[in-house]
Design a protein around this motif. Structure first.
Motif, PDB file in Angstrom:
ATOM      1  N   UNK A   1     -30.592  48.887 -51.138  1.00 28.27           N
ATOM      2  CA  UNK A   1     -30.943  50.202 -51.660  1.00 28.27           C
ATOM      3  C   UNK A   1     -31.484  50.061 -53.037  1.00 28.27           C
ATOM      4  N   UNK A   2     -31.735  48.778 -53.443  1.00 25.88           N
ATOM      5  CA  UNK A   2     -32.450  48.420 -54.786  1.00 25.88           C
ATOM      6  C   UNK A   2     -33.861  48.341 -54.632  1.00 25.88           C
ATOM      7  N   UNK A   3     -34.667  48.725 -55.426  1.00 25.60           N
ATOM      8  CA  UNK A   3     -36.091  48.765 -55.549  1.00 25.60           C
ATOM      9  C   UNK A   3     -36.419  47.958 -56.695  1.00 25.60           C
ATOM     10  N   UNK A   4     -36.407  48.283 -57.964  1.00 23.85           N
ATOM     11  CA  UNK A   4     -37.257  47.668 -58.980  1.00 23.85           C
ATOM     12  C   UNK A   4     -36.812  45.994 -59.217  1.00 23.85           C
TER      13      UNK A   4
ATOM     14  N   UNK B   1     -26.417  54.034 -42.875  1.00 21.16           N
ATOM     15  CA  UNK B   1     -26.685  53.912 -44.270  1.00 21.16           C
ATOM     16  C   UNK B   1     -28.037  53.158 -44.661  1.00 21.16           C
ATOM     17  N   UNK B   2     -28.574  52.778 -43.777  1.00 19.00           N
ATOM     18  CA  UNK B   2     -30.104  52.131 -43.914  1.00 19.00           C
ATOM     19  C   UNK B   2     -31.051  53.143 -44.014  1.00 19.00           C
ATOM     20  N   UNK B   3     -32.014  52.930 -44.906  1.00 18.67           N
ATOM     21  CA  UNK B   3     -33.098  53.790 -44.766  1.00 18.67           C
ATOM     22  C   UNK B   3     -34.301  53.343 -45.389  1.00 18.67           C
ATOM     23  N   UNK B   4     -35.379  52.925 -44.833  1.00 20.56           N
ATOM     24  CA  UNK B   4     -36.541  52.491 -45.467  1.00 20.56           C
ATOM     25  C   UNK B   4     -37.373  53.594 -46.218  1.00 20.56           C
TER      26      UNK B   4
ATOM     27  N   UNK C   1     -27.539  37.082 -47.779  1.00 14.60           N
ATOM     28  CA  UNK C   1     -26.376  37.844 -48.615  1.00 14.60           C
ATOM     29  C   UNK C   1     -26.963  38.199 -49.824  1.00 14.60           C
ATOM     30  N   UNK C   2     -26.761  39.524 -50.292  1.00 12.10           N
ATOM     31  CA  UNK C   2     -27.359  39.967 -51.577  1.00 12.10           C
ATOM     32  C   UNK C   2     -25.935  40.495 -52.266  1.00 12.10           C
ATOM     33  N   UNK C   3     -25.991  40.271 -53.516  1.00 13.85           N
ATOM     34  CA  UNK C   3     -25.000  40.629 -54.351  1.00 13.85           C
ATOM     35  C   UNK C   3     -25.717  42.145 -54.959  1.00 13.85           C
ATOM     36  N   UNK C   4     -24.878  43.419 -54.815  1.00 16.49           N
ATOM     37  CA  UNK C   4     -25.386  44.346 -55.598  1.00 16.49           C
ATOM     38  C   UNK C   4     -24.533  45.179 -56.483  1.00 16.49           C
ATOM     39  N   UNK C   5     -24.916  45.179 -57.891  1.00 12.77           N
ATOM     40  CA  UNK C   5     -24.495  45.780 -58.577  1.00 12.77           C
ATOM     41  C   UNK C   5     -24.723  47.207 -59.094  1.00 12.77           C
ATOM     42  N   UNK C   6     -23.748  47.810 -59.521  1.00 14.44           N
ATOM     43  CA  UNK C   6     -24.165  49.224 -60.071  1.00 14.44           C
ATOM     44  C   UNK C   6     -23.000  49.251 -61.130  1.00 14.44           C
ATOM     45  N   UNK C   7     -22.991  50.421 -61.694  1.00 12.08           N
ATOM     46  CA  UNK C   7     -21.962  50.697 -63.041  1.00 12.08           C
ATOM     47  C   UNK C   7     -20.641  50.843 -62.505  1.00 12.08           C
ATOM     48  N   UNK C   8     -20.537  51.090 -61.307  1.00 13.34           N
ATOM     49  CA  UNK C   8     -19.089  51.269 -60.776  1.00 13.34           C
ATOM     50  C   UNK C   8     -18.513  49.826 -60.094  1.00 13.34           C
ATOM     51  N   UNK C   9     -19.345  49.209 -59.356  1.00 11.02           N
ATOM     52  CA  UNK C   9     -18.736  47.931 -58.704  1.00 11.02           C
ATOM     53  C   UNK C   9     -19.750  46.932 -58.321  1.00 11.02           C
ATOM     54  N   UNK C  10     -19.314  45.649 -58.076  1.00  8.00           N
ATOM     55  CA  UNK C  10     -20.209  44.804 -57.382  1.00  8.00           C
ATOM     56  C   UNK C  10     -19.640  44.174 -56.100  1.00  8.00           C
TER      57      UNK C  10
END
Length: 368
Positions: A131-134, A203-206, A292-301
């Motif tokens: 769900x990350x793009x930039x 939860x997957x949407x292109x 494997x991807x590590x996804x980070x946001x302001x709430x969690x990793x």
């Protein structure tokens, strides 16, 4: 999600059936008793061992005709895992994939492959699940002179090979597309096709990345035959396959990036059904390996892990299909086909003559 450890179906069958039982299984399941394996060069077998990828080849014959000579085409499918972890610099990731795939293309060329198709978004990890793009924009590229084109075009020219390159396209308006670029045997871009149908499953949407394609159903009249590309999720749409047939395709490639939860049970059915229904050859290409991807946001990793099941295969218009490549290993599948079989099957079954497209067009037009 665990790494791929499941034994391939073909290995399970061969281990548990005697020779006569195996012939009967092959006749019913694959469409013929003998897989008609190609004899590969010793250098090919050595290269596959040294570079750690599977290689196999199969032939599909057509009946001999008096008025037409055989139209022999040899094409290849490449399935592969990524090389470096997804946290490495993006250029390093891409260059490592280039190096791996380049070696497989070299081997395909030594076997006389004239058209080769790579998997969906072949030059990058399939980051669309994050769900990350930039964060991934450096993997998105121009369909005319992006890094993938610059890498593949010289190979296409060197080997007089048509190369089908599925990429993520960045157009002149900075809009993203899921696109396939076709490079001809002279190293020139013939054209492109954008993915018609986009998944939005759970939860997957292109659709978070790009819009459904706007290029219709192009067929590319290459030096070696008329080809089309039905990108990944489009295989679930029968009319998508149909339109490529109506536009004259003789081989339709289906480059994909799909995991077990998204239809492994019918992966081996859909492209095969399309070959029978539309009287052309089909080729399903799916990536392998765990990403494997590590996804980070302001709430969690958190970590996201996806394992792809490979299993690339080819089907002829009469429904005869090859065994699949491995579920777990990089691989090159080579198919030597006689394109005359397309017309022969059309004449035999008469699907075009009995299709009643006018009736369906009228009823579809009336649907509210």
């Amino acid at each position: 999600m665990e790494s791929c450890t499941n034994e391939d179906l073909d290995a399970i069958i061969e281990t548990n059936l005697n020779s006569e039982q195996l012939k009967q299984f092959n006749r019913i399941f694959y469409g013929q008793e003998d897989h008609c394996e190609l004899k590969l060069r010793l250098s090919t077998l050595m290269a596959s061992k040294n570079e750690n990828f599977q290689v196999c080849g199969y032939s599909f014959a057509a009946s001999k005709e008096e008025a037409r000579s055989p139209r022999i085409l040899k094409f290849g499918l490449v399935q592969h895992s990524i090389v470096l972890p997804t946290h490495k610099p993006l250029k390093e990731q891409r260059d490592a994939i280039f190096q791996k795939v380049g070696k497989i293309i070299d081997v395909a060329a030594s076997e006389g492959v004239q058209i080769i198709c790579l998997q969906e978004v072949w030059s990058a990890p399939f980051f669309l699940c994050t769900r990350e793009k930039n964060e991934w924009i450096e993997f998105v590229e121009s369909p005319t002179d992006g890094p993938s084109i610059q890498f593949l075009a010289p190979l296409a020219k060197k080997y007089s090979m048509v190369i089908i390159s599925p990429i993520l396209e960045l157009d002149e308006n900075n809009v993203w597309w899921n696109t396939v670029v076709v490079i001809n045997e002279n190293g020139k871009v013939m054209g492109k096709h954008r993915k018609n149908h986009l998944p939005s499953v759970g939860s997957f949407s292109e659709t978070s990345y790009y819009s459904p394609g706007n290029t219709g159903h192009p067929v590319f009249d290459t030096k070696y035959g008329k080809i089309a590309i039905n990108i990944c999720y489009g295989r679930h749409q029968a009319l998508n396959w149909l339109m490529f047939a109506l536009n004259g395709a003789e081989v339709v490639f289906n480059p994909a990036a799909t995991i077990s939860e998204f239809g492994e049970s019918f992966w081996g059915i859909e492209a095969r059904n399309a070959a029978v229904a539309n009287s052309y050859f089909t080729a399903g290409i799916n990536r392998v390996g765990t990403e494997v991807f590590t996804v980070k946001n302001k709430y969690e990793e958190k970590q996201i892990s996806r394992t792809y099941y490979g299993s690339s295969y080819v089907t002829a218009p009469n429904g005869v299909r090859t065994p699949s490549l491995s579920k777990c290993s990089d691989g090159l599948l080579i198919a030597e086909v006689d394109l005359n079989l397309c017309r022969q099957v059309k004449d035999h079954w008469g699907f075009n003559m009995t299709s009643r497209l006018d009736m369906y067009a009228k009823e579809l037009n009336a649907v509210k």
